[in-house]
Design an enzyme around this catalytic site. Structure first.
Site, mmCIF file in Angstrom:
data_model
loop_
_atom_site.group_PDB
_atom_site.id
_atom_site.type_symbol
_atom_site.label_atom_id
_atom_site.label_comp_id
_atom_site.label_asym_id
_atom_site.label_seq_id
_atom_site.Cartn_x
_atom_site.Cartn_y
_atom_site.Cartn_z
ATOM 1 N N GLU A 92 -1.055 -9.241 3.419
ATOM 2 C CA GLU A 92 -0.875 -9.798 4.768
ATOM 3 C C GLU A 92 -2.197 -10.213 5.407
ATOM 4 O O GLU A 92 -2.225 -11.085 6.275
ATOM 5 C CB GLU A 92 -0.117 -8.798 5.664
ATOM 6 C CG GLU A 92 -0.899 -7.574 6.155
ATOM 7 C CD GLU A 92 -0.980 -6.424 5.138
ATOM 8 O OE1 GLU A 92 -0.759 -6.678 3.935
ATOM 9 O OE2 GLU A 92 -1.302 -5.293 5.548
ATOM 10 N N CYS A 139 0.836 -1.198 0.000
ATOM 11 C CA CYS A 139 0.000 0.000 0.000
ATOM 12 C C CYS A 139 0.875 1.254 0.000
ATOM 13 O O CYS A 139 1.467 1.563 -1.011
ATOM 14 C CB CYS A 139 -0.997 -0.057 1.155
ATOM 15 S SG CYS A 139 -2.482 0.883 0.811
ATOM 16 N N HIS A 141 -3.532 -5.281 0.467
ATOM 17 C CA HIS A 141 -2.865 -5.798 1.673
ATOM 18 C C HIS A 141 -2.795 -7.326 1.663
ATOM 19 O O HIS A 141 -3.698 -7.978 2.200
ATOM 20 C CB HIS A 141 -3.635 -5.354 2.919
ATOM 21 C CG HIS A 141 -3.582 -3.890 3.155
ATOM 22 N ND1 HIS A 141 -2.773 -3.313 4.101
ATOM 23 C CD2 HIS A 141 -4.234 -2.870 2.551
ATOM 24 C CE1 HIS A 141 -2.915 -2.007 4.074
ATOM 25 N NE2 HIS A 141 -3.808 -1.717 3.149
HETATM 26 N N1 GLN Z 1 -2.041 6.572 2.865
HETATM 27 C C1 GLN Z 1 -2.143 5.822 1.666
HETATM 28 C C2 GLN Z 1 -3.517 5.954 1.028
HETATM 29 O O1 GLN Z 1 -4.463 6.303 1.682
HETATM 30 C C3 GLN Z 1 -1.788 4.374 1.901
HETATM 31 C C4 GLN Z 1 -2.736 3.672 2.803
HETATM 32 C C5 GLN Z 1 -2.209 2.354 3.312
HETATM 33 O O2 GLN Z 1 -0.997 2.117 3.319
HETATM 34 N N2 GLN Z 1 -3.080 1.505 3.799
HETATM 35 O O3 GLN Z 1 -3.655 5.691 -0.127
#
Ligand code: GLN
Length: 544
Positions: A510, A382, A508
């Site tokens: 994970e 992310c 994600h």
């Molecule tokens: N802050 C970033 C976004 O909102 C990444 C979010 C995250 O890593 N879950 O896109």
């Protein structure tokens, strides 16, 4: 069979591992062939943990259906493989929100709306709803967050008392997880804290059926008998829960103590058997790795293990697949500039985790650069993926101002930008791109190789995304867009050519790694890191 309900309450202190205990009992029941789901009650007023800092609350877990949930739901999925939904996590905030919404609609027909019965009815309904209609489970385990005696958890415990009155005896059990401290100077295990916490439970009308006793020392028979007598449970129902090295040993420990038989016996179910050999083998592999590797976790909530819970567990799973122990080196990215060699020089893989806000970001970009140049296996998740794309744009494509509009809203080169659908959103709670979305993989890529198929689905939690305007420039210089959400044309996975293993995901991975079913990207990332280390060791041994 009727759905059976097991309630998990906690006593004495928090942090005894109620979530793991509940998940472990779930795993035992699954091994006996029952279908199981687990629900968590969180007594705080927030609607969900989505608006809380990871420092306050730990990781925010995301379910398939897009709810932001307590991290214990991650343990449940990892241990029992049942998909969690928004129904599996209930907070005081949600309960009151529902009741107040009904009141405003006039649903209570002029009644005075009160904790009993309106709040407690809503809670009881939530217990019954997790196992309803099409999704009926043999067992519903409900974990009540916090410890007995907290003001906040009272309505939940009261609802459980009423629930037990409504359900026949053979359909419900109450477990109480407690601490039995060992006092070194007197050489004794002390039962008084447990006596007191069970007293509090009984005062509110709940009699535990089973005591799970966290302890550092083996409980002797006198201690067990004392707990049995004072807490009004049979001595067979006093279960020792000794400290163990790995959380994956907990189901094994309970299995050995006969918790499966105890539950079947108490609920009048026919006693069946299982050998639990898959868990035994799994724990053996965790405890006897053939080698070890070190992964740098480059984040800002450093050493706060709870903030990166699912990532750390995915490392354990991937370690089992690759027969290695994964050691984590915590790298605080605010300290990284100028110290890259010292902080990252010896690691075998680099992971940049998810995150929000500007602090520490330039250090994360440096970490991505170091992984790219030194050809160290890299996984960016992310925000981690976004940082690697910014780094590549700046240092390979010559887009000097490359940035994310999250960190610089005026940037001239918003490589990472607001999703169109996010622009007008002002409310923070539950408004990100959340939950499962499909993704199509490009054949011949590392991602396609890892998954072994071309259509996948992964979970998201973000507001920003890769800006397609820059795609062809990055592609020309060697960035591969290996996973795309076709419907909305969103970049979900990037990789680098000419690198042994460099992968960034907007989602994600994970969150979907489980016992016996490691996430393929973690499996391959740790596999690549193991190879990287072997090559390094080879070079050293040739030199000497
Ligand atoms: N802050 C970033 C976004 O909102 C990444 C979010 C995250 O890593 N879950 O896109």
């Amino acid at each position: 069979m009727d759905t059976k309900y097991i309630f998990f309450t906690g006593g004495v202190i928090s942090g005894l591992g109620k979530g793991i205990a509940a998940a472990s009992v779930g795993a035992l029941l699954k091994a006996r062939g029952y279908s199981v789901t687990i629900q968590k009650f969180d007594p705080y007023i927030n609607i969900d943990p989505g608006t809380m800092s990871p420092l306050q609350h730990g990781e925010v877990y995301v379910t398939e259906d897009g709810s932001e949930a307590d991290l214990d739901l991650g343990h449940y999925e990892r241990f029992i493989h049942t998909e969690m939904t928004k129904r599996n996590n209930l907070t005081t905030g949600q309960v009151y929100h529902r009741v107040i919404t009904k009141e405003r609609k006039g649903d209570y027909l002029g009644a005075t709306v009160q904790v009993i019965p309106h709040i407690t009815n809503e809670i009881k309904e939530a217990i019954r709803k997790v196992s309803a209609n099409s999704k009926k489970f043999d067992f519903v385990i409900t974990e009540v967050g916090g410890t007995v005696g907290d003001i906040e958890s009272l309505p939940f415990l009261e609802a459980i008392r009423q629930f037990c009155l409504e359900e026949p005896r053979e359909n419900r059990l109450i477990f109480h997880l407690t601490l039995v401290p060992y006092i070194k100077s007197s050489g004794e295990s002390k039962t008084k804290p447990t006596q007191h916490s069970v007293m509090r439970l009984r005062e509110i009308g709940l009699q535990p059926d089973v005591l799970l006793c966290r302890t550092s020392k083996k409980l002797d028979i006198e201690t067990i008998n004392k707990l049995s007598l004072f807490c009004n449970v049979t001595s067979e129902s006093v279960i020792e829960a000794r400290d163990v090295k790995s959380i994956y040993e907990v189901p094994l420990m309970f299995h050995k103590s006969g918790v499966s038989e105890l539950i079947q016996d108490k609920l009048g179910l026919p006693e069946t058997t299982d050998d639990f050999s898959d868990w035994k083998e799994y724990v053996r592999k965790i405890k006897h790795p053939k080698g070890k590797i070190t992964i740098a976790l480059c984040g800002k909530y450093n050493k706060l293990v709870d903030s990166y819970k699912s990532i750390l567990e995915a490392f354990v799973h991937a370690g089992v697949d690759n027969s290695v122990k994964v050691d984590v080196k915590w790298v605080d990215t605010e300290e990284l500039a100028g110290n890259e060699k010292e902080m990252l020089g010896n690691v075998d893989g680099i992971l940049i985790p998810p995150g929000f806000g500007k602090r520490g970001v330039e250090g994360k970009i440096l970490a991505a650069r170091y992984a790219r140049i030194k050809k160290i296996p890299f996984l960016g998740i992310c925000l981690g993926m976004q940082c690697s794309v910014i780094e590549f744009s700046r240092n390979i494509c010559g887009i000097k101002d490359a940035n994310s509009s999250e960190f610089d809203s005026e940037t001239r080169a918003p490589i990472i930008d607001f999703m169109e659908s996010q622009r007008k959103i002002r409310k923070k709670g539950g408004t990100m791109r959340l939950g499962a979305y499909p993704c199509t993989l490009k054949s011949g890529t590392k991602a396609a190789k890892a998954y072994g198929k071309s259509e996948i689905s992964e979970r998201h939690r973000h507001r920003y995304e890769f800006n397609n305007k820059y795609k062809s420039r990055l592609q020309k210089r060697g960035m591969v867009f290996s996973g795309i959400n076709k419907r909305d044309n969103l970049t979900e996975i990037i990789e680098l050519k000419n690198h042994p293993w460099f992968v960034g995901t907007q989602f994600h991975p994970e969150l979907k790694s489980r016992v016996f079913d490691t996430h393929p990207l973690f499996r391959d990332f740790i596999g690549a890191s193991k190879k990287y280390r072997a090559r390094k060791e080879n070079r050293v041994s040739k030199k000497t």
